[in-house]
Structure formats: structure tokens, C-alpha cells
Design a protein around this motif. Structure first.
Motif, PDB file in Angstrom:
ATOM      1  N   PHE A   1       0.928 -10.491   6.189  1.00 17.85           N
ATOM      2  CA  PHE A   1       0.569  -9.589   5.092  1.00 17.85           C
ATOM      3  C   PHE A   1      -0.549 -10.199   4.255  1.00 17.85           C
ATOM      4  O   PHE A   1      -1.528  -9.531   3.911  1.00 17.85           O
ATOM      5  CB  PHE A   1       1.783  -9.314   4.201  1.00 17.85           C
ATOM      6  N   GLU A   2      -0.405 -11.495   3.933  1.00 19.27           N
ATOM      7  CA  GLU A   2      -1.427 -12.165   3.121  1.00 19.27           C
ATOM      8  C   GLU A   2      -2.768 -12.178   3.841  1.00 19.27           C
ATOM      9  O   GLU A   2      -3.819 -12.008   3.232  1.00 19.27           O
ATOM     10  CB  GLU A   2      -0.984 -13.593   2.785  1.00 19.27           C
TER      11      GLU A   2
ATOM     12  N   ALA B   1       9.993  -8.479   2.203  1.00 20.57           N
ATOM     13  CA  ALA B   1       9.444  -8.123   3.520  1.00 20.57           C
ATOM     14  C   ALA B   1       9.215  -6.615   3.621  1.00 20.57           C
ATOM     15  O   ALA B   1       8.190  -6.159   4.125  1.00 20.57           O
ATOM     16  CB  ALA B   1      10.395  -8.595   4.623  1.00 20.57           C
ATOM     17  N   ARG B   2      10.179  -5.819   3.121  1.00 22.32           N
ATOM     18  CA  ARG B   2      10.049  -4.355   3.195  1.00 22.32           C
ATOM     19  C   ARG B   2       8.950  -3.833   2.265  1.00 22.32           C
ATOM     20  O   ARG B   2       8.265  -2.865   2.582  1.00 22.32           O
ATOM     21  CB  ARG B   2      11.385  -3.690   2.852  1.00 22.32           C
TER      22      ARG B   2
ATOM     23  N   LEU C   1       5.702  -1.672   3.307  1.00 21.86           N
ATOM     24  CA  LEU C   1       5.366  -0.391   2.671  1.00 21.86           C
ATOM     25  C   LEU C   1       3.922  -0.407   2.177  1.00 21.86           C
ATOM     26  O   LEU C   1       3.180   0.558   2.368  1.00 21.86           O
ATOM     27  CB  LEU C   1       6.325  -0.103   1.505  1.00 21.86           C
ATOM     28  N   LYS C   2       3.521  -1.529   1.571  1.00 20.94           N
ATOM     29  CA  LYS C   2       2.153  -1.615   1.048  1.00 20.94           C
ATOM     30  C   LYS C   2       1.139  -1.527   2.188  1.00 20.94           C
ATOM     31  O   LYS C   2       0.093  -0.877   2.063  1.00 20.94           O
ATOM     32  CB  LYS C   2       1.951  -2.916   0.265  1.00 20.94           C
ATOM     33  N   ARG C   3       1.466  -2.167   3.301  1.00 27.01           N
ATOM     34  CA  ARG C   3       0.555  -2.181   4.452  1.00 27.01           C
ATOM     35  C   ARG C   3       0.445  -0.785   5.080  1.00 27.01           C
ATOM     36  O   ARG C   3      -0.627  -0.349   5.470  1.00 27.01           O
ATOM     37  CB  ARG C   3       1.083  -3.188   5.468  1.00 27.01           C
ATOM     38  N   GLN C   4       1.582  -0.086   5.179  1.00 25.83           N
ATOM     39  CA  GLN C   4       1.602   1.188   5.903  1.00 25.83           C
ATOM     40  C   GLN C   4       1.253   2.395   5.042  1.00 25.83           C
ATOM     41  O   GLN C   4       0.567   3.308   5.492  1.00 25.83           O
ATOM     42  CB  GLN C   4       2.991   1.397   6.530  1.00 25.83           C
TER      43      GLN C   4
ATOM     44  N   GLY D   1       5.650  -9.596  -7.410  1.00 27.20           N
ATOM     45  CA  GLY D   1       4.755  -8.761  -8.222  1.00 27.20           C
ATOM     46  C   GLY D   1       3.336  -9.298  -8.223  1.00 27.20           C
ATOM     47  O   GLY D   1       2.367  -8.547  -8.105  1.00 27.20           O
ATOM     48  N   LYS D   2       3.214 -10.632  -8.320  1.00 30.10           N
ATOM     49  CA  LYS D   2       1.878 -11.265  -8.314  1.00 30.10           C
ATOM     50  C   LYS D   2       1.238 -11.147  -6.938  1.00 30.10           C
ATOM     51  O   LYS D   2       0.047 -10.898  -6.811  1.00 30.10           O
ATOM     52  CB  LYS D   2       1.999 -12.737  -8.720  1.00 30.10           C
ATOM     53  N   GLU D   3       2.055 -11.357  -5.898  1.00 29.30           N
ATOM     54  CA  GLU D   3       1.528 -11.319  -4.522  1.00 29.30           C
ATOM     55  C   GLU D   3       1.013  -9.927  -4.159  1.00 29.30           C
ATOM     56  O   GLU D   3      -0.073  -9.775  -3.607  1.00 29.30           O
ATOM     57  CB  GLU D   3       2.639 -11.730  -3.545  1.00 29.30           C
ATOM     58  N   LEU D   4       1.803  -8.882  -4.491  1.00 27.27           N
ATOM     59  CA  LEU D   4       1.423  -7.511  -4.145  1.00 27.27           C
ATOM     60  C   LEU D   4       0.508  -6.880  -5.199  1.00 27.27           C
ATOM     61  O   LEU D   4      -0.028  -5.800  -4.989  1.00 27.27           O
ATOM     62  CB  LEU D   4       2.672  -6.637  -3.979  1.00 27.27           C
ATOM     63  N   ASN D   5       0.381  -7.556  -6.344  1.00 29.15           N
ATOM     64  CA  ASN D   5      -0.417  -7.060  -7.472  1.00 29.15           C
ATOM     65  C   ASN D   5       0.062  -5.682  -7.941  1.00 29.15           C
ATOM     66  O   ASN D   5      -0.727  -4.757  -8.133  1.00 29.15           O
ATOM     67  CB  ASN D   5      -1.906  -7.018  -7.104  1.00 29.15           C
ATOM     68  N   VAL D   6       1.404  -5.558  -8.091  1.00 24.89           N
ATOM     69  CA  VAL D   6       1.990  -4.306  -8.588  1.00 24.89           C
ATOM     70  C   VAL D   6       3.003  -4.626  -9.684  1.00 24.89           C
ATOM     71  O   VAL D   6       3.610  -5.701  -9.667  1.00 24.89           O
ATOM     72  CB  VAL D   6       2.711  -3.507  -7.465  1.00 24.89           C
ATOM     73  N   PRO D   7       3.200  -3.702 -10.657  1.00 26.19           N
ATOM     74  CA  PRO D   7       4.278  -3.908 -11.631  1.00 26.19           C
ATOM     75  C   PRO D   7       5.635  -3.676 -10.961  1.00 26.19           C
ATOM     76  O   PRO D   7       5.760  -2.772 -10.132  1.00 26.19           O
ATOM     77  CB  PRO D   7       4.014  -2.858 -12.708  1.00 26.19           C
TER      78      PRO D   7
END
Length: 499
Positions: A163-164, A333-334, A338-341, A380-386
Motif C-alpha cells: 500500500f505504501e 489492512a481493510r 478500501l483506499k486502494r480500490q 490516520g497519518k498513514e492514510l491521511n484521513v480523519p
């Protein structure tokens, strides 16, 4: 040579070739790109937004690209003469000195027009090398797995690294220059200016709450807590649906989508099933009581409203995961998947105490909650989402005269309070006043109770007990219990006050 040796010879040759396979690279593309940059510094800006020194295969080429980039960003000219002063003079490239090599690169430079194509080719090969590294690590760990690493953990670790790599093109952390951080801050301010309501974060759909918080800020961990019956799940579903319903995607130059307003929402419902959650949302949108929907006590007009609402809701990007007792690693992981898809802009977890940690031997519940909140903050930091995470409050609230929650009421509170960027408490005085209704309506206290009830009926307080980027205080909202819906009060003069 005997027959056996003759048969083995080509096999040994094949194995040797396989063993010494070279990592994917294209030195000619690297030379062509560096030559173009040394001849015309504009070529650097065509590739600098996606190509970093680490993406080049040859160490000397990395150094040249890095030095040239630093010189160009300082507003000076990068050419063979200015670059060579930062390289060791006695280094050799075959028979050439470094100075001669730089001159050769510039002399054989191709057109600047091709610079971006060469940069893309180099970048793609770097990604392939990274994929090979991840793949080799997976194979080696699977062959020689440590006792404390079950296969599921390895899958989650591999997913995280992939993902990263997909998100950033690299999977090392490292420092970010202050210039880059300032540019990001200015971009955020520009986006806030263009966004509806001029918010720096994502709008919750409740204006009085947005004005106090500036919306939901990216990478923040927002804890939403309350005693049972206060409506914390209702507020979370209200916010989640508001964000998903106002999703307005904007196409980026690379073909991906980014939310201009609203966003894609992932909702982990550990307590309720997805159907129960959907019933709540339908009830709040159609203003048909959820208890009537469940019992089938609805008119034909109500049913038509439900059908129309469900058709509209099918287009809303709200994704629900109803797995009970999910671990922080599985949740992460899920969320990455979701972010990827589908993309992801906001994550909601209902609620923290129903999650499980890694269950290390001898670990108590407080340590487990610490692991969960630290994991949510990192995600939250990794995906950059609240991330909005719901939490229970301890029973200490019930034994007090003043039932308004405080930070110390958070269950296993130390880590929750520490890791959270924002802590919100939902408090409905109506709930407590209703419970002390005098049995006899001729009781002298009945009129006093009735006045008190009218004062608090249909209202709720959202107490901002902690906020890293803004003031604390209380926001007064309207609450319609039959539709489990929070909204702004009709009279704005009562909406908020600061502590």
C-alpha cells in the motif's frame, strides 16, 4: 566428460544465470536524463515532482541528480562545472574522471522534451526493484518464519508495504524539508478557500460543529464518547452519511479522483449489523421512525418515501464493515484495501472497546486499548484521513450530581485522551430529566419538572473537551430521538459557547 556431467552442465549454467539476475535498471535512460538536466535546468522541474535520487540505480547518478537538484532549487545554474565541485575529483567512471564523465553526459544530451519520458522509465524500474525486494522478503520470511509471526501477520505486513509503495512510490519514511511542509500548508489554505463553507477540513454537515472545529482535519484522531443512550452512534452515522452524500469528486492530472467536497467514508460497525445501521440512516433521511420501519407500521406514502430514499442512497460512497471484535491490524489492512480500490476520505470506528489488540501474553485491557488508539492514530497519518473513533464512558458519570462528562470519564482513559487530537462528548440532559419524572402529576414538583423538561427537550450538547488546533467549548444541537437525527438548532444564538 561423462553423460551425467554433460546433462548437468547446461542446468548449472541456467541456475548461474538465474542466480545472478540483475535488478531491473536502465543506465542509458539515467545518463540521458542527467545530460538533459545539465544542459537545460528546466528538465529537472519536469521530473522533480515524482522522481527522487533514490529512484536512480547507479549510486553516482543518484549523487549527480541530488546535487543538481539542490543547486537548481537554490536558484543557481547546474552544469558540469558547478556540479563537479561537489563530487570527489579522484573518482573514476571506467577510464574517465568524474569531470570528464559529466562533460560527456552534457555533450551527448538529448532533447529536454524527452526528459519526462526518461524520468517515468527510471521511476517505473525503481518501483519494480522495490516490488522485488518486498517479494524476496515475503518468500524469505515464509520459508523461515519466526514463531511469533503467524501467516496472517505476514499478509498484513506485506499489504501495508505494498500500500505504501502504491501510495508514495517508496516505503521509507525520512525527513521532509520545511519548504515542502510550507507548500502543503498553503495548498490546504487554498483548498479551504475554494471549498463550501471555507473549511480547512471535511464538513460534518452540521454547521455549528464545523464552525468550532473547522471541519474534520486530515490525519486527526477524533474521539466521540458518551454514556449509553446519549446518541454517539447516531451522531457518528449522521456525520458519516452527510459526508458521503455530499461527495463531489474532482479528477486529478494523473486520472485519479480527489474529493472537492464531502468524501468516501469507511464505517466499521462492531456493535450493529449493516442492516441496522442502514435502517437508522433511512429513518433519519425520510423522517419515518426506525421502530415503525422495524415493526412494519408504515403507510403507503411512508413506504414510497423509503423506496425513493434507498434508490438515492445506493449512489452514496459509504462502505460498512460489520465484523465484530476486529483487531487493529485487520482494521488497518481493510482500510488500506478500501483506499486502494474505492478511495477513502473518512474512517469511523464504532467503537474502540469492541476492538481487540494483539493479545500478547499477560497484557491487560489498558495496554490493549493503548495499542488500539496508538494504531488508529498511526493509521490516520498513514492514510491521511480523519478517523472518528467512538468510545464508552465509565459509570462514574452516573454517580455524580452533574452528569456532564469529563476527560477523566473515558474508559481506560490515559491513552485515549493522550492519542486523540479532538475529544467530543455527547450529552443529552433530556435523557436524565426524563428519568426523574414525578409519578404523580399533582405533585408540587411536577410543574418544576415540566418546565425543566421543556427547556431541554429535543436538544443535545456536543462538548469539545480537547482540540489540538482550536478552542474547547460546547455546541448545542437539535436532536430528534424518533429519527435519531442531530441537526443545527433553528435559533443560532443558542448554538455554542466557549469554556
Amino acid at each position: 566428460m561423462n553423460d551425467a556431467a554433460r546433462k548437468l552442465a547446461p542446468l548449472a549454467k541456467d541456475q548461474a544465470e538465474q542466480h545472478y539476475r540483475e535488478a531491473p535498471n536502465n543506465l542509458e535512460a539515467e545518463q540521458a536524463l542527467l545530460g538533459a538536466i545539465l544542459v537545460n535546468n528546466d528538465a529537472y522541474y519536469r521530473v522533480s515532482d515524482f522522481l527522487k535520487p533514490v529512484h536512480l540505480y547507479e549510486p553516482l547518478h543518484r549523487r549527480i541528480f541530488e546535487i543538481a537538484g539542490e543547486i537548481i532549487r537554490m536558484g543557481k545554474t547546474a552544469n558540469p562545472v558547478t556540479v563537479k565541485t561537489f563530487l570527489k575529483a579522484d573518482d573514476k567512471v571506467g577510464d574517465l574522471t568524474v569531470a570528464q564523465y559529466l562533460a560527456r553526459l552534457a555533450a551527448e544530451a538529448v532533447s529536454i522534451i524527452n526528459a519526462e519520458d526518461y524520468g517515468r522509465a527510471i521511476y517505473d524500474l525503481a518501483l519494480r526493484r522495490s516490488l522485488i525486494t518486498i517479494g524476496e522478503d515475503m518468500v524469505n520470511i515464509a520459508y523461515d518464519a519466526p514463531l511469533d509471526m503467524p501467516p496472517q501477520n505476514q499478509i498484513e505486513d506485506a499489504e501495508r508495504r505494498l500500500f505504501e509503495l502504491a501510495e508514495t512510490g517508496r516505503y521509507d519514511g525520512g525527513f521532509q524539508s520545511f519548504n515542502d511542509a510550507v507548500a502543503l500548508a498553503i495548498d490546504m489554505a487554498g483548498q479551504a478557500f475554494e471549498r463550501d463553507g471555507h473549511l480547512s477540513g471535511i464538513s460534518t454537515g452540521i454547521h455549528s460543529l464545523d464552525s468550532k472545529m473547522g471541519g474534520l482535519q486530515r490525519s486527526d484522531l477524533i474521539i466521540l464518547a458518551g454514556r449509553p443512550g446519549m446518541g454517539k452512534t447516531s451522531l457518528a452515522t449522521n456525520i458519516a452519511y452527510n459526508i458521503a452524500a455530499s461527495y463531489d469528486p474532482e479528477v486529478q492530472p494523473d486520472g485519479s479522483f480527489k474529493a472537492k467536497n464531502g468524501g468516501v467514508v469507511g464505517f466499521y460497525s462492531l456493535e450493529m449489523s449493516s442492516e441496522q445501521l442502514a435502517t437508522r440512516i433511512i429513518s433519519e433521511q425520510t423522517e419515518v421512525s426506525s421502530s415503525k420501519i422495524r415493526r412494519g407500521e408504515i403507510s403507503e406514502a411512508d413506504f414510497e418515501k423509503l423506496v425513493a430514499c434507498s434508490q438515492m442512497m445506493q449512489k452514496v460512497p459509504l462502505y460498512i464493515d460489520q465484523t465484530g471484535g476486529i483487531s487493529i491490524a485487520q482494521l488497518a489492512a481493510r482500510a488500506r484495501r478500501l483506499k486502494r480500490q474505492r478511495g477513502l476520505d473518512v474512517l469511523v470506528v464504532d467503537y474502540i472497546q469492541l476492538m481487540t489488540g494483539s493479545k500478547k501474553s499477560g497484557e491487560n485491557r489498558v495496554q490493549e486499548i493503548t495499542e488500539i488508539t496508538t494504531g488508529l492514530k498511526a493509521l490516520g497519518k498513514e492514510l491521511n484521513v480523519p478517523i472518528i473513533a467512538l468510545s464508552q464512558l465509565s459509570r462514574a458519570v452516573e454517580s455524580r450530581e452533574d452528569k456532564r462528562p469529563q476527560l477523566s470519564d473515558l474508559r481506560e482513559s490515559g491513552s485515549i485522551e493522550q492519542d486523540a487530537d479532538v475529544v467530543l462528548f455527547v450529552f443529552r440532559e433530556e435523557y436524565y430529566v426524563k428519568n426523574v419524572e414525578p409519578r404523580d402529576e399533582f405533585d408540587p414538583k411536577y410543574d418544576e419538572w415540566k418546565m425543566q423538561m421543556e427547556k431541554v427537550k429535543g436538544t443535545a450538547d456536543v462538548i469539545i473537551a480537547k482540540q489540538r488546533h482550536g478552542p474547547t467549548g460546547t455546541v448545542k444541537l437539535a436532536f430528534q430521538s424518533e429519527f435519531t437525527r442531530f441537526s443545527d438548532l433553528a435559533d443560532p444564538s443558542f448554538t455554542q459557547y466557549e469554556h
